[in-house]
Design an enzyme around this catalytic site. Structure first.
Site, PDB file in Angstrom:
ATOM      1  CE  LYS A 171       3.336  -8.983   3.273  1.00 13.73           C
ATOM      2  NZ  LYS A 171       2.060  -8.330   3.262  1.00 13.73           N
TER       3      LYS A 171
HETATM    4  N1  GLU Z   1      -0.677  -2.262   1.935  1.00 16.72           N
HETATM    5  C1  GLU Z   1      -0.193  -2.295   0.600  1.00 16.72           C
HETATM    6  C2  GLU Z   1       0.754  -3.465   0.426  1.00 16.72           C
HETATM    7  O1  GLU Z   1       1.194  -4.040   1.407  1.00 16.72           O
HETATM    8  C3  GLU Z   1       0.552  -1.014   0.225  1.00 16.72           C
HETATM    9  C4  GLU Z   1      -0.372   0.019  -0.264  1.00 16.72           C
HETATM   10  C5  GLU Z   1       0.246   1.365  -0.635  1.00 16.72           C
HETATM   11  O2  GLU Z   1       1.415   1.606  -0.358  1.00 16.72           O
HETATM   12  O3  GLU Z   1      -0.495   2.185  -1.177  1.00 16.72           O
HETATM   13  O4  GLU Z   1       1.031  -3.832  -0.689  1.00 16.72           O
END
Ligand code: GLU
Length: 278
Positions: free
Chosen positions: A252
């Site tokens: 990120k």
């Molecule tokens: N929220 C998770 C991420 O941003 C993704 C989780 C999922 O796709 O199961 O990495």
């Protein structure tokens, strides 16, 4: 059956090329079915409304469309509580008071093989005998993995993606050794990634989960929770990860590859597709 896929970003930073790839694959896999968006914002300390707004904007710009209102995990606490209550009534979860340092100390003892699972060090089971009646609000809640696997019996799931394509049988002994008693509700959060993703995929009627291959090992946890909670079984499509020029996966904080940055520099959605090889 109509295919329902989703993209489930956490608004903790800008979307980068890896997110664009993941979202575009989910959109593609939905085909004539439905592509859904879900905002994974259980970590209130790290999520920001401005990142969420940027996610909507970037995905729109990429040409993706999805039904509204969008599911937001911070609105779903009642559903997570109900799932935890169900697991508690089956005697499968327990309150854990161990700090990271406590766990490290036990694992560094000579007789313990300190291995790491998808969530970090394998929990040594210190609090496993603690009853839920003793749970305090500040405790984490862990799944008693051995008891859970005994309850469900043999489990398997289908991977449709090219990297691990085929039927996968979950090996209980291997899971006990290499995953351990996972946290289902973290201190001050009321849930964990694993519990929330399972409850929400079912809540949204998702039929195929598309996401990065870094979450492939977590899939056995999700399949086990689906069985325990009697939720529909899903198929999976884990895609490869987009890497930077040094071969490191994008994070990120890797603002250099943020979609917003490419947009500001005049890139088109087609340029982004080409950059991720679609
Ligand atoms: N929220 C998770 C991420 O941003 C993704 C989780 C999922 O796709 O199961 O990495």
């Amino acid at each position: 059956m109509t295919q329902v896929t989703r993209f489930a970003p956490s608004p903790t930073g800008p979307l980068h090329l890896g997110h664009a790839y993941s979202a575009l694959i989910a959109f593609q896999r939905a085909g004539a079915g439905q592509f859904l968006l879900r905002i994974e914002d259980i970590d209130r300390a790290r999520c920001r409304p401005e990142w969420e707004a940027q996610i909507f904007d970037d995905l729109h710009w990429l040409g993706l469309r999805w039904p509204t209102p969008v599911m937001r995990q911070s609105d779903r606490m009642a559903a997570y509580r109900a799932a935890l209550a169900r697991l508690a009534s089956q005697g499968l979860i327990y309150p854990c008071r161990c700090t990271r340092a406590d766990i490290r100390a036990v694992l560094s003892a000579p007789q313990e093989g300190a291995t790491h699972g998808p969530d970090g060090p394998i929990y040594p089971g210190t609090c496993r005998a603690r009853p839920m009646a003793e749970a305090r609000p500040e405790d984490a809640l862990r799944l008693n993995l051995r008891a859970a696997l005994r309850r469900t019996g043999a489990l398997n799931f289908t991977e449709n993606g090219p990297l691990h394509q085929g039927a996968h049988r979950i090996d209980s002994d291997r899971m006990i050794a290499q995953v351990g008693d996972v946290v289902l509700a973290r201190r001050d959060m009321g849930t964990s990634y694993h519990l929330a993703v399972v409850v929400d995929d079912a809540g949204q009627g998702v039929t195929e989960v598309t996401r990065g291959v870094d979450l492939f090992e977590a899939t056995q946890i999700h399949v086990l929770l689906q069985a325990l909670l009697e939720l529909p079984r899903l198929s999976y499509w884990h895609h490869d990860l987009i890497r930077d020029d040094q071969g490191k996966r994008l994070a990120k904080r890797d603002d250099a590859r943020a979609i917003a940055r490419y947009r500001a520099e005049g890139a088109s959605p087609e340029d982004i597709r080409a950059m991720v090889g679609l």
